[in-house]
Design a protein around this motif. Structure first.
Motif, PDB file in Angstrom:
ATOM      1  N   TRP A 105      -1.070  55.745  10.610  1.00 23.49           N
ATOM      2  CA  TRP A 105      -1.030  54.276  10.556  1.00 23.49           C
ATOM      3  C   TRP A 105       0.001  53.762   9.573  1.00 23.49           C
ATOM      4  O   TRP A 105       0.190  52.552   9.432  1.00 23.49           O
ATOM      5  CB  TRP A 105      -2.414  53.696  10.266  1.00 23.49           C
ATOM      6  CG  TRP A 105      -3.107  54.232   9.044  1.00 23.49           C
ATOM      7  CD1 TRP A 105      -3.852  55.374   8.957  1.00 23.49           C
ATOM      8  CD2 TRP A 105      -3.122  53.658   7.742  1.00 23.49           C
ATOM      9  NE1 TRP A 105      -4.319  55.545   7.684  1.00 23.49           N
ATOM     10  CE2 TRP A 105      -3.895  54.502   6.915  1.00 23.49           C
ATOM     11  CE3 TRP A 105      -2.569  52.513   7.175  1.00 23.49           C
ATOM     12  CZ2 TRP A 105      -4.125  54.241   5.563  1.00 23.49           C
ATOM     13  CZ3 TRP A 105      -2.795  52.245   5.824  1.00 23.49           C
ATOM     14  CH2 TRP A 105      -3.561  53.101   5.045  1.00 23.49           C
ATOM     15  N   VAL A 106       0.713  54.650   8.908  1.00 23.58           N
ATOM     16  CA  VAL A 106       1.839  54.233   8.075  1.00 23.58           C
ATOM     17  C   VAL A 106       2.887  55.344   8.077  1.00 23.58           C
ATOM     18  O   VAL A 106       2.539  56.531   8.149  1.00 23.58           O
ATOM     19  CB  VAL A 106       1.379  53.894   6.641  1.00 23.58           C
ATOM     20  CG1 VAL A 106       0.705  55.059   5.969  1.00 23.58           C
ATOM     21  CG2 VAL A 106       2.560  53.434   5.761  1.00 23.58           C
ATOM     22  N   ALA A 107       4.164  54.944   8.048  1.00 18.44           N
ATOM     23  CA  ALA A 107       5.265  55.908   7.905  1.00 18.44           C
ATOM     24  C   ALA A 107       5.924  55.674   6.559  1.00 18.44           C
ATOM     25  O   ALA A 107       6.199  54.533   6.182  1.00 18.44           O
ATOM     26  CB  ALA A 107       6.282  55.717   9.030  1.00 18.44           C
ATOM     27  N   LEU A 108       6.153  56.772   5.836  1.00 21.66           N
ATOM     28  CA  LEU A 108       6.744  56.682   4.498  1.00 21.66           C
ATOM     29  C   LEU A 108       8.103  57.354   4.480  1.00 21.66           C
ATOM     30  O   LEU A 108       8.262  58.452   5.023  1.00 21.66           O
ATOM     31  CB  LEU A 108       5.858  57.402   3.480  1.00 21.66           C
ATOM     32  CG  LEU A 108       4.536  56.758   3.106  1.00 21.66           C
ATOM     33  CD1 LEU A 108       3.707  57.760   2.322  1.00 21.66           C
ATOM     34  CD2 LEU A 108       4.757  55.494   2.292  1.00 21.66           C
ATOM     35  N   VAL A 156       3.337  53.461  15.018  1.00 18.00           N
ATOM     36  CA  VAL A 156       2.998  53.207  13.612  1.00 18.00           C
ATOM     37  C   VAL A 156       3.352  51.755  13.269  1.00 18.00           C
ATOM     38  O   VAL A 156       4.475  51.319  13.525  1.00 18.00           O
ATOM     39  CB  VAL A 156       3.771  54.184  12.695  1.00 18.00           C
ATOM     40  CG1 VAL A 156       3.619  53.793  11.231  1.00 18.00           C
ATOM     41  CG2 VAL A 156       3.275  55.601  12.915  1.00 18.00           C
ATOM     42  N   PRO A 157       2.417  50.992  12.693  1.00 17.15           N
ATOM     43  CA  PRO A 157       2.665  49.557  12.462  1.00 17.15           C
ATOM     44  C   PRO A 157       3.319  49.213  11.129  1.00 17.15           C
ATOM     45  O   PRO A 157       3.619  48.043  10.885  1.00 17.15           O
ATOM     46  CB  PRO A 157       1.238  48.971  12.515  1.00 17.15           C
ATOM     47  CG  PRO A 157       0.370  50.079  12.000  1.00 17.15           C
ATOM     48  CD  PRO A 157       1.017  51.368  12.436  1.00 17.15           C
ATOM     49  N   LEU A 158       3.505  50.224  10.237  1.00 12.92           N
ATOM     50  CA  LEU A 158       4.017  49.922   8.903  1.00 12.92           C
ATOM     51  C   LEU A 158       4.934  51.042   8.415  1.00 12.92           C
ATOM     52  O   LEU A 158       4.582  52.224   8.523  1.00 12.92           O
ATOM     53  CB  LEU A 158       2.840  49.770   7.916  1.00 12.92           C
ATOM     54  CG  LEU A 158       3.183  49.546   6.443  1.00 12.92           C
ATOM     55  CD1 LEU A 158       3.858  48.198   6.229  1.00 12.92           C
ATOM     56  CD2 LEU A 158       1.915  49.646   5.577  1.00 12.92           C
ATOM     57  N   ILE A 159       6.106  50.670   7.895  1.00 10.62           N
ATOM     58  CA  ILE A 159       7.006  51.623   7.235  1.00 10.62           C
ATOM     59  C   ILE A 159       7.137  51.191   5.783  1.00 10.62           C
ATOM     60  O   ILE A 159       7.389  50.016   5.499  1.00 10.62           O
ATOM     61  CB  ILE A 159       8.413  51.636   7.882  1.00 10.62           C
ATOM     62  CG1 ILE A 159       8.359  52.170   9.312  1.00 10.62           C
ATOM     63  CG2 ILE A 159       9.393  52.468   7.046  1.00 10.62           C
ATOM     64  CD1 ILE A 159       9.691  52.061  10.062  1.00 10.62           C
ATOM     65  N   MET A 160       6.968  52.143   4.861  1.00 13.64           N
ATOM     66  CA  MET A 160       7.244  51.860   3.453  1.00 13.64           C
ATOM     67  C   MET A 160       8.309  52.823   2.935  1.00 13.64           C
ATOM     68  O   MET A 160       8.166  54.039   3.078  1.00 13.64           O
ATOM     69  CB  MET A 160       5.980  51.990   2.592  1.00 13.64           C
ATOM     70  CG  MET A 160       6.291  51.785   1.094  1.00 13.64           C
ATOM     71  SD  MET A 160       4.858  51.963   0.009  1.00 13.64           S
ATOM     72  CE  MET A 160       4.137  50.324   0.111  1.00 13.64           C
ATOM     73  N   VAL A 161       9.370  52.262   2.355  1.00  8.25           N
ATOM     74  CA  VAL A 161      10.357  53.075   1.633  1.00  8.25           C
ATOM     75  C   VAL A 161       9.899  53.086   0.179  1.00  8.25           C
ATOM     76  O   VAL A 161       9.703  52.035  -0.426  1.00  8.25           O
ATOM     77  CB  VAL A 161      11.770  52.479   1.746  1.00  8.25           C
ATOM     78  CG1 VAL A 161      12.763  53.324   0.946  1.00  8.25           C
ATOM     79  CG2 VAL A 161      12.200  52.401   3.205  1.00  8.25           C
ATOM     80  N   ALA A 208      15.769  51.660  -3.184  1.00  9.29           N
ATOM     81  CA  ALA A 208      14.693  51.562  -2.181  1.00  9.29           C
ATOM     82  C   ALA A 208      14.915  50.353  -1.280  1.00  9.29           C
ATOM     83  O   ALA A 208      14.734  50.433  -0.053  1.00  9.29           O
ATOM     84  CB  ALA A 208      13.330  51.459  -2.879  1.00  9.29           C
ATOM     85  N   ARG A 209      15.307  49.237  -1.869  1.00  6.20           N
ATOM     86  CA  ARG A 209      15.607  48.038  -1.068  1.00  6.20           C
ATOM     87  C   ARG A 209      16.766  48.302  -0.113  1.00  6.20           C
ATOM     88  O   ARG A 209      16.736  47.919   1.054  1.00  6.20           O
ATOM     89  CB  ARG A 209      16.004  46.869  -1.980  1.00  6.20           C
ATOM     90  CG  ARG A 209      14.893  46.312  -2.837  1.00  6.20           C
ATOM     91  CD  ARG A 209      15.399  45.037  -3.505  1.00  6.20           C
ATOM     92  NE  ARG A 209      14.421  44.477  -4.399  1.00  6.20           N
ATOM     93  CZ  ARG A 209      14.468  44.599  -5.735  1.00  6.20           C
ATOM     94  NH1 ARG A 209      15.449  45.257  -6.290  1.00  6.20           N
ATOM     95  NH2 ARG A 209      13.530  44.056  -6.478  1.00  6.20           N
ATOM     96  N   PHE A 210      17.791  48.977  -0.613  1.00  6.22           N
ATOM     97  CA  PHE A 210      18.985  49.266   0.191  1.00  6.22           C
ATOM     98  C   PHE A 210      18.617  50.160   1.376  1.00  6.22           C
ATOM     99  O   PHE A 210      19.029  49.909   2.515  1.00  6.22           O
ATOM    100  CB  PHE A 210      20.027  49.944  -0.700  1.00  6.22           C
ATOM    101  CG  PHE A 210      21.345  50.220  -0.027  1.00  6.22           C
ATOM    102  CD1 PHE A 210      22.299  49.221   0.101  1.00  6.22           C
ATOM    103  CD2 PHE A 210      21.635  51.479   0.470  1.00  6.22           C
ATOM    104  CE1 PHE A 210      23.522  49.470   0.715  1.00  6.22           C
ATOM    105  CE2 PHE A 210      22.852  51.742   1.089  1.00  6.22           C
ATOM    106  CZ  PHE A 210      23.800  50.747   1.208  1.00  6.22           C
ATOM    107  N   ALA A 211      17.810  51.203   1.102  1.00 10.79           N
ATOM    108  CA  ALA A 211      17.418  52.128   2.183  1.00 10.79           C
ATOM    109  C   ALA A 211      16.585  51.400   3.242  1.00 10.79           C
ATOM    110  O   ALA A 211      16.756  51.638   4.442  1.00 10.79           O
ATOM    111  CB  ALA A 211      16.631  53.300   1.603  1.00 10.79           C
ATOM    112  N   ALA A 212      15.707  50.502   2.804  1.00  7.09           N
ATOM    113  CA  ALA A 212      14.879  49.761   3.766  1.00  7.09           C
ATOM    114  C   ALA A 212      15.755  48.868   4.648  1.00  7.09           C
ATOM    115  O   ALA A 212      15.517  48.743   5.858  1.00  7.09           O
ATOM    116  CB  ALA A 212      13.835  48.928   3.024  1.00  7.09           C
TER     117      ALA A 212
END
Ligand SMILES: [Zn+2]
Length: 255
Positions: A105-108, A156-161, A208-212
Motif C-alpha cells: 500500500w506504499v512504495a518507498l 500502490v496509492p502512495l509513493i514516498m521518497v 529528496a524533493r529533487f528526486a520526487a
C-alpha cells in the motif's frame, strides 16, 4: 481514471514486442491458478482504511516512540525486548497468501544506508512496503521503472521518497574526494539538487524533493497517475536519532 496494465504497455511501447510486464508478473511455464478468495483477501488485510499517508505517519510515530525508549535502555535484554515490540507492531500476512502475490500500500524510494530500515521505520511487516533503495535515494532509471510497476500494475496509492540525516551519499556529492566512475554517476543527480549555502540537512532534504520531482518529470505513467489522483507522491526526512519522519514540502514548481 486509474491506469490499466494495457495503458502502461501502450505508454511504454512494450505491447507489440520486447518484455511485457505480464511476463514479469508470473512465470510463463506455470499455469495461472485462481487465487483462493480467502488468500486474496489476506493480502489486503494490512492495507489501512482511509488516508494511507496518515496511516503511514501514524506507524512512524509508533516506531519513533519505541525507538526513543530503546536508545535509553541500558541492558541488551531490554533493548532486544524493545526491538521485538517494534517488530510486533508490523502487520502479519499469511505466507501462503504472500506466495500467491503482493498488494503493498506504499512504495518507498529510500537510501541503501543500513541505518534506515523501512520495516522498522514504518512498523510494517512483509508484503506492505514496495521498496526501491540506492545510496542517496536518487530517481535513477530502474528506480522509476520499478515505481511505474508498483503504481500501474500493483495499484500502490502512495509513493514516498525518503532522505535521512547524515546521508553519506549526499556528503560525498558535496565533497571533493575522488570517486569511482560509477559513484560519480550515482552522485550526479544529487549534485544537481544542491543549492548554495545549504547545510547538510538542507541538502539532504533538497535531494529528496529533487528526486520526487524527477519521478513525475521523467515518467509519463507516474505523471498521469499523479494528475488523475491514482497516486500521491510525497517526500520525507528520517532523523536517525529521534526515529521520526518529517514530511517535506515539494520542490517549488512541482505538484
Ligand atoms: Zn543515505
Amino acid at each position: 481514471m486509474p491506469l490499466s496494465r494495457r495503458a502502461l504497455l501502450q505508454l511504454t511501447g512494450t505491447a507489440a514486442g520486447g518484455l511485457a510486464l505480464s511476463q514479469l508478473t508470473q512465470a510463463p511455464a506455470r499455469a495461472a491458478k485462481p487465487m483462493a478468495a480467502e488468500l486474496k483477501r489476506d493480502l489486503t488485510v494490512c492495507t489501512p482504511p482511509g488516508d494511507v499517508l496518515e496511516a503511514l505517519m501514524a506507524r512512524n510515530a509508533r516506531f519513533s516512540q519505541t525507538w526513543q525508549r530503546l536508545v535509553k535502555e541500558p541492558t541488551p535484554a531490554a533493548r532486544m525486548q524493545l526491538k521485538t515490540d517494534i517488530f510486533d507492531e508490523g502487520c502479519q500476512i499469511d505466507p501462503m497468501a504472500l506466495e500467491q502475490g503482493q498488494q503493498p500500500w506504499v512504495a518507498l524510494l529510500s537510501c541503501a544506508d543500513a541505518r534506515v530500515a523501512p520495516e522498522y521505520v514504518f512498523a510494517s511487516g512483509s508484503g506492505e512496503l514496495f521498496q526501491v533503495r540506492c545510496a542517496g535515494n536518487t530517481a535513477f532509471d530502474d528506480a522509476i521503472a520499478s515505481l511505474e510497476y508498483a503504481v500501474a500494475v500493483l495499484k500502490v496509492p502512495l509513493i514516498m521518497v525518503l532522505g535521512h540525516s547524515s546521508c553519506g551519499a549526499v556528503k560525498a556529492a558535496r565533497g571533493s574526494e575522488p570517486l569511482t566512475p560509477l559513484l560519480e554517476q550515482l552522485v550526479k543527480p544529487i549534485r544537481a539538487s544542491l543549492q548554495p549555502g545549504d547545510d547538510l540537512s538542507q541538502a539532504i532534504k533538497g535531494n529528496a524533493r529533487f528526486a520526487a520531482a524527477q519521478i513525475t518529470q521523467r515518467s509519463a505513467v507516474l505523471r498521469q497517475a499523479q494528475e488523475s489522483g491514482q497516486v500521491k507522491i510525497v517526500q520525507g526526512f528520517f532523523d536517525l536519532v529521534t526515529g521520526r519522519v518529517e514530511l517535506l514540502k515539494p520542490l517549488a514548481g512541482a505538484s
